[in-house]
Design an enzyme around this catalytic site. Sequence first.
Site, PDB file in Angstrom:
ATOM      1  N   ASP A 771       0.836  -1.210   0.000  1.00  0.00           N
ATOM      2  CA  ASP A 771       0.000   0.000   0.000  1.00  0.00           C
ATOM      3  C   ASP A 771       0.863   1.250   0.000  1.00  0.00           C
ATOM      4  O   ASP A 771       0.581   2.221  -0.711  1.00  0.00           O
ATOM      5  CB  ASP A 771      -0.912  -0.019   1.224  1.00  0.00           C
ATOM      6  CG  ASP A 771      -1.867   1.156   1.236  1.00  0.00           C
ATOM      7  OD1 ASP A 771      -2.772   1.203   0.374  1.00  0.00           O
ATOM      8  OD2 ASP A 771      -1.711   2.054   2.098  1.00  0.00           O
ATOM      9  N   LYS A 775       1.407   4.343  -2.943  1.00  0.00           N
ATOM     10  CA  LYS A 775       1.399   5.778  -2.697  1.00  0.00           C
ATOM     11  C   LYS A 775       2.684   6.432  -3.202  1.00  0.00           C
ATOM     12  O   LYS A 775       2.668   7.551  -3.741  1.00  0.00           O
ATOM     13  CB  LYS A 775       1.211   6.049  -1.206  1.00  0.00           C
ATOM     14  CG  LYS A 775      -0.150   5.588  -0.686  1.00  0.00           C
ATOM     15  CD  LYS A 775      -0.311   5.821   0.811  1.00  0.00           C
ATOM     16  CE  LYS A 775      -1.676   5.361   1.296  1.00  0.00           C
ATOM     17  NZ  LYS A 775      -1.884   5.566   2.736  1.00  0.00           N
TER      18      LYS A 775
END
Length: 915
Positions: A771, A775
């Site tokens: 995750d 980003k």
Amino acid sequence: MAFSSSLSPSCSLPNLSSKPNKIFTPTNKIHPFSFLQRPPIFRARSSLPFQGRESLNFNLLASVNTADVLLDGALEQVQLPKGDTWSIHKFGGTCVGTSERIRNVANIVVKDESERKLVVVSAMSKVTDMMYDLIHKAEARDDSYVISLDAVLEKHKSTATDLLEGDDLTNFLARLHQDINNLKAMLRAIYIAGHATESFSDFVVGHGELWSAQLLSAVVRKSGLGCNCMDTREVLVVNPTSSNQVDPDYVESSRRLKKWYSENSSDIIVATGFIASTPQNIPTTLKRDGSDFSAAIMGALFKARQVTIWTDVDGVYSADPRKVSEAVILKKLSYQEAWEMSYFGANVLHPRTIIPVMKYDIPIVIRNIFNLSASGTMICRPDGFENEDGDLVESPVKGFATIDNLALVNVEGTGMAGVPGTASAIFGAVRDVGANVIMISQASSEHSVCFAVPENEVKAVSAALESRFRQALDAGRLSQIAVIPNCSILAAVGQRMASTPGVSATLFNALAKANINIRAIAQGCSEYNVTVVVKREDCIKALRAVHSRFYLSRTTIAMGIIGPGLIGGTLLDQLRDQAASLKEKFNIDLRVMGITGSKTMLLSDTGIDLSIWRDLHKEQGEKADMQKFVQHVHGNHFIPNTAIVDCTADSHVASRYHDWLRRGIHVITPNKKANSGPLEQYLKLRTLQRQSYTHYFYEGTVGAGLPIISTLQGLLETGDKILRIEGIFSGTLSYIFNNFVGTRTFSDVVKEAKEAGYTEPDPRDDLSGTDVARKVIILARESGLKLELTDIPVQSLVPEPLKDSASAEEFMEQLPQYDQDLAKQRQEAEATDEVLRYVGVVDVVNKKGTVELRRYKKDHPFAQLSGSDNIIAFSTQRYEKQPLIVRGPGAGAEVTAGGVFSDILRLASYLGAPS
């Protein structure tokens, strides 16, 4: 065969049976409503035998008996008062459609405090159409015209029976039956000939106004007030033109009005609308919308204080309320504004109705007879309009109107430039086929001329132009005569547009943001209107877009919410709580038209009630179908702007963004899959977004509710150069390492975070670092780096042996076995007065990115976090020595949903909402 029809429906009827019919001569006047004379009889004679359509010649003649002539001299001394003592009222067919409505009209007339009143009435509702239908049936030799005439009789007979009594009823019914018998004979003649002249048709149709005037005047007299009836064929003189219109003869009409009033003076006059006479005393009509025209002419002849048009709407709307539900009533319009809106199809007044009153600055007021509390719309000379506080203010655009079912004809060629007479030849050919040109647009280079005509006339226009310019087409001087069908015109109207810079720019910007393509543009130098041609299927959407943009209605966005889970559900609750405030303070109307999960979806045509959306989704939901869902949300042309809000983490949903943007649908999402997916798809998506006026907002993909993306974009747009972006991007991992202190074990802190709801159901999704890597890749690409997700080295915190654990529960049970490694790293960091932090880094200078566990001094900003806060440091040319830092909560449904909500409001601002 000879037949006669009485045109004298007087308010009190003498005994007709004892009076012989007399023939009127064209030079004598008709006194159909005179109380002081015996009623003249109108006779139409036909020559027989009939030998075709041209053989039926009706001679409409008039005469008056000797008693009338003797009275003329005595009554001439009564002078006609003019000026502000008179008010004019016009009541349309709907207003006098039933006996109860006629009583209501009479009540309004009686209560009007004006010193003198003239009331113009139309035929009862549907009667004019019924009369035309009689003529058409007779011409077609359809025997049912007899039954239809009986229906006309019964309609007026039953109305009179309900309204009148005694002599008034007897007199009216006697006159009505005589008129019907004469009409029956006339229609029989038309039936035999198979044709009726226009003047004869006008005479037949005019009976509806005569009957309604009789009825209303009788009801007014029942209240105890004096009231005279006026057959306007005695007064109004008009000259028919070649364009199915008539021009009033004001000089002759004024002379006849003075004569009529000298014989029929009264403070209340009920006059027939729609009908008039030619200079030869032949009955005619003022054509469709003629009753409004009658009232305006009477207003000018009397130099009245005001003309009030009574109808069934509250006034003039800023746009057609059937197409724009937020259309507002305009309190005032200038004559020119009303004229322009009427021309372009707005249901205001016929443009010619405004002409008579303009000369004398007589205001026209549009009122609703069914809502007397509504003040209506005043049409008058502009003198600066005031708001409620007395300040002179006015929107530059008053309203919008549309005309549908048009086609564009484009004539172009290099041989047109500088050749005198080309435009004359084009429009001469159009004139010869009788087509109506609605709009003209010509390039300054004279290379092309395009114009709009009704679609049902374009075939004849095209053929005429092909024939007229055949030689020029063959020689190549003209390249083409092209027809573009299925068009509509959208006009923006406002008298102050000329003195307000940027009106056209605002108009075109609103259309562009609604993804509307403009086919042609026209604007006169007066700038009372700006006219654009658009596709017919885009017309309502375009109307809503420009109407919303000029603050005449709320900025409205139709939204579809995908994923009503934790984040999506929280967003819907936030929308529910703020909806009223947004409408009141910012004119923003956010309508959720659909909510869909993976299995069930809920659709609404007007907007889902968000106070009970969960119950509705459960009870009224249908099987989820993404294609149907998007079509429903986007297909509502009553709302110009559409946004899909994707609150999922689904890559399949993200793959649809490009298609949605291409179709003009705005996309808002916290879903990271699109911007961190394959580079080629990402670049394709961003290229489309930059080239169109469709917006793609994704602030929530990196920092939940923190302004990370917008901060980065602001730096780049202002010319700063990004050197490095470093941050703690995971609220989950921030919480874990902020609490991984002292003697606590790593597995214990992970367990606590899971129980508190900070982690995904399977903590490995957070601990793997994927995750954070997504980003990092989003920020890297935003900074200009063309990196794939696989280019980012990621240090996973999931022990290698546990990556393949069968379940999250099994993973959590075995995790304590691997606490020692991270405990050792913590001990080493503490020995040097440092802390462990899981960070992502974008190294723009070296064009790379990393995700790893790093050590920071305890006085470093990254070491001073608490809870699940995120922190991002931007090192740039401007912020090289001391990075620009953004810090705040980076996890949780409330803040993430708030970030998405913020993007929705940013979209509304881009679309025109006040900021």
